[in-house]
Design an enzyme around this catalytic site. Sequence first.
Site, PDB file in Angstrom:
ATOM      1  N   HIS A 307      -3.975  34.016 101.932  1.00  0.00           N
ATOM      2  CA  HIS A 307      -3.077  32.918 102.303  1.00  0.00           C
ATOM      3  C   HIS A 307      -3.009  31.931 101.162  1.00  0.00           C
ATOM      4  O   HIS A 307      -4.012  31.707 100.483  1.00  0.00           O
ATOM      5  CB  HIS A 307      -3.585  32.210 103.579  1.00  0.00           C
ATOM      6  N   ASP A 364      -1.457  37.001 110.914  1.00  0.00           N
ATOM      7  CA  ASP A 364      -0.758  38.258 111.186  1.00  0.00           C
ATOM      8  C   ASP A 364      -1.684  39.452 111.355  1.00  0.00           C
ATOM      9  O   ASP A 364      -1.243  40.528 111.733  1.00  0.00           O
ATOM     10  CB  ASP A 364       0.228  38.554 110.037  1.00  0.00           C
TER      11      ASP A 364
HETATM   12  N1  CMC Z   1      -4.574  42.226  99.389  1.00  0.00           N
HETATM   13  C1  CMC Z   1      -5.128  42.450  98.158  1.00  0.00           C
HETATM   14  N2  CMC Z   1      -5.178  41.514  97.188  1.00  0.00           N
HETATM   15  C2  CMC Z   1      -4.642  40.314  97.470  1.00  0.00           C
HETATM   16  C3  CMC Z   1      -4.042  40.017  98.728  1.00  0.00           C
HETATM   17  C4  CMC Z   1      -4.043  41.026  99.701  1.00  0.00           C
HETATM   18  N3  CMC Z   1      -3.512  40.803 100.892  1.00  0.00           N
HETATM   19  N4  CMC Z   1      -3.591  38.742  98.720  1.00  0.00           N
HETATM   20  C5  CMC Z   1      -3.879  38.262  97.508  1.00  0.00           C
HETATM   21  N5  CMC Z   1      -4.511  39.204  96.750  1.00  0.00           N
HETATM   22  C6  CMC Z   1      -5.040  39.028  95.383  1.00  0.00           C
HETATM   23  C7  CMC Z   1      -3.919  39.109  94.346  1.00  0.00           C
HETATM   24  O1  CMC Z   1      -3.783  40.422  93.844  1.00  0.00           O
HETATM   25  C8  CMC Z   1      -4.437  38.150  93.283  1.00  0.00           C
HETATM   26  O2  CMC Z   1      -5.434  38.805  92.539  1.00  0.00           O
HETATM   27  P1  CMC Z   1      -5.560  38.528  90.933  1.00  0.00           P
HETATM   28  O3  CMC Z   1      -5.822  37.044  90.825  1.00  0.00           O
HETATM   29  O4  CMC Z   1      -6.680  39.376  90.489  1.00  0.00           O
HETATM   30  O5  CMC Z   1      -4.229  38.920  90.349  1.00  0.00           O
HETATM   31  C9  CMC Z   1      -5.136  37.046  94.100  1.00  0.00           C
HETATM   32  O6  CMC Z   1      -5.569  37.697  95.305  1.00  0.00           O
HETATM   33  C10 CMC Z   1      -4.232  35.857  94.432  1.00  0.00           C
HETATM   34  O7  CMC Z   1      -3.075  36.361  95.096  1.00  0.00           O
HETATM   35  P2  CMC Z   1      -1.618  35.732  95.027  1.00  0.00           P
HETATM   36  O8  CMC Z   1      -0.635  36.787  95.371  1.00  0.00           O
HETATM   37  O9  CMC Z   1      -1.463  35.014  93.724  1.00  0.00           O
HETATM   38  O10 CMC Z   1      -1.724  34.655  96.187  1.00  0.00           O
HETATM   39  P3  CMC Z   1      -0.533  33.840  96.813  1.00  0.00           P
HETATM   40  O11 CMC Z   1      -1.081  32.569  97.276  1.00  0.00           O
HETATM   41  O12 CMC Z   1       0.630  33.798  95.883  1.00  0.00           O
HETATM   42  O13 CMC Z   1      -0.070  34.763  98.045  1.00  0.00           O
HETATM   43  C11 CMC Z   1       0.054  35.759 100.152  1.00  0.00           C
HETATM   44  C12 CMC Z   1      -0.420  34.536  99.358  1.00  0.00           C
HETATM   45  C13 CMC Z   1      -0.100  35.442 101.631  1.00  0.00           C
HETATM   46  C14 CMC Z   1       1.534  36.013  99.877  1.00  0.00           C
HETATM   47  C15 CMC Z   1      -0.799  36.984  99.745  1.00  0.00           C
HETATM   48  O14 CMC Z   1      -2.166  36.752 100.028  1.00  0.00           O
HETATM   49  C16 CMC Z   1      -0.312  38.263 100.433  1.00  0.00           C
HETATM   50  O15 CMC Z   1       0.599  38.924  99.928  1.00  0.00           O
HETATM   51  N6  CMC Z   1      -0.925  38.643 101.611  1.00  0.00           N
HETATM   52  C17 CMC Z   1      -0.473  39.777 102.347  1.00  0.00           C
HETATM   53  C18 CMC Z   1       0.794  39.423 103.122  1.00  0.00           C
HETATM   54  C19 CMC Z   1       0.482  38.555 104.323  1.00  0.00           C
HETATM   55  O16 CMC Z   1      -0.434  38.831 105.087  1.00  0.00           O
HETATM   56  N7  CMC Z   1       1.300  37.507 104.522  1.00  0.00           N
HETATM   57  C20 CMC Z   1       1.178  36.603 105.667  1.00  0.00           C
HETATM   58  C21 CMC Z   1       0.740  35.226 105.256  1.00  0.00           C
HETATM   59  S1  CMC Z   1       0.193  34.203 106.626  1.00  0.00           S
HETATM   60  C22 CMC Z   1       1.542  34.013 107.669  1.00  0.00           C
HETATM   61  C23 CMC Z   1       2.798  33.529 107.059  1.00  0.00           C
HETATM   62  O17 CMC Z   1       2.831  32.676 106.168  1.00  0.00           O
HETATM   63  O18 CMC Z   1       3.835  33.997 107.504  1.00  0.00           O
END
Ligand code: CMC
Length: 429
Positions: A307, A364
């Site tokens: 998140h 989720d």
């Molecule tokens: N699985 C594996 N690795 C992950 C995940 C994941 N679900 N989420 C983040 N990472 C890793 C990512 O690869 C990165 O690693 P590195 O720094 O080595 O490159 C690090 O963690 C930071 O990730 P980010 O993508 O820069 O983080 P963000 O804040 O931009 O993204 C997020 C947040 C929610 C989009 C992301 O965690 C994600 O894609 N999660 C899966 C989708 C999900 O469950 N979304 C629902 C969010 S909660 C409800 C809502 O808002 O609707």
Amino acid sequence: MDEPNGSIRLGSENFDLPVILGTEGERALDTRTLRAKSGFITYDEGYGNTGSCQSSITFINGEEGILRHRGYSIEDLAAGSSFVETAYLVIYGELPGKERLHGFTEAIRSKAAVHASMNHHFEGFPIGAHPMAVLSSMLNSLGAYYPQMTTNNREQDLAHLDETAALLISKVRTIAAMTYRMQKGLPFVFPLEKEYTEEFLHMMFSKPHIEYVDECGAAKALDLFLMLHADHEQNCSTSTVRMVASGGANLFASVSAGVSALWGPSHGGANMAVIQMLEEIHASGDDGTRFIEAAKNREARLMGFGHRVYKNYDPRARILGKSAESVLDRIGIDDPLLDIAKRLERAALEDEFFISRNLYPNVDFYSGIILKAIGIPVEMFTVMFAIGRMPGWIANWKEIAENTKSRIHRPRQIYTGHTLRDYVPVEKR
Ligand code: CMC
């Protein structure tokens, strides 16, 4: 609350900027005058470090895993409140007394039916249309039936807000159920003025001659699901609603844009993606171990994990995880997907890759298991999120509309394209 004690050094010059303090001690450097003073803008792609507004609706402390609406903790609301009461709290700022709650409930109850001519809109969609496409279009179309509420004149739209809010909270559920039935080739079912979630389940699952009977507490489980989605401060869809509202657009247009923003798999679409992921893991015979390795090697993303704000367990996921177990128990289902989800969670929480990146289950992760258990088809999951988020979108629209000082949202950019070039006529290219 302002404190005029910030300053920023750019090159050899110092620029004084005010500091804004939130009621929970959050601090922001107010950079609104920075460009005029220095020629610099701030750059924050993805807005991870940008406060776009001051809001009194929802407080999140992502490091500690705290979520509160109007000062009330999500745990207390989950234990004692209902979706409709929480919707009132989120929109109007206070818990309603008995009479107000009754009035709000009745306003929602009495507005469930949609204009008969809206049936023709549904007939225009092809079978297989994504329910989120239908929902977004239908919410915007709904505004066409209420010209007095869609004037795009703030005072006039606000004068009808109570009615519009109750109407949207009520009809979003009817439109969702109609979308499902259209897809299944089933006749629409008229609302019966039941309790909020009972009415939804009736419109989804009753047959013209046999009324749906909730034998396993589906209405209660759904109520908790919706309540836990009621608001979540400046997420992608809510920021979209505020952005659209900032231009003066009416509430129907703004929430319709919110639905579109919610659709993506990084946001609300994740609840569908989680179940699809769990089903694929199950079908491949994996117990989750191979998938965790794939996520670490960046060949897959563990959906329902991570998140932008929570660097701790999402408190909503904790509540939903417990609820998933009790819902399955009550229904008497032994869903292998719940076992896989629990195994994935255990494995991830003990793994250095996830620990070092503060990746925990989000809202989720378990919600789809509950929705699936009560018979909601996967393609409707994000629509269910939208029904739940409606109060938050309304409250945020209201905050923008009531703020006489609010300005149109219009970020700047750093241009990286060509500098000035001479136009060449087509015959000379
Ligand atoms: N699985 C594996 N690795 C992950 C995940 C994941 N679900 N989420 C983040 N990472 C890793 C990512 O690869 C990165 O690693 P590195 O720094 O080595 O490159 C690090 O963690 C930071 O990730 P980010 O993508 O820069 O983080 P963000 O804040 O931009 O993204 C997020 C947040 C929610 C989009 C992301 O965690 C994600 O894609 N999660 C899966 C989708 C999900 O469950 N979304 C629902 C969010 S909660 C409800 C809502 O808002 O609707």
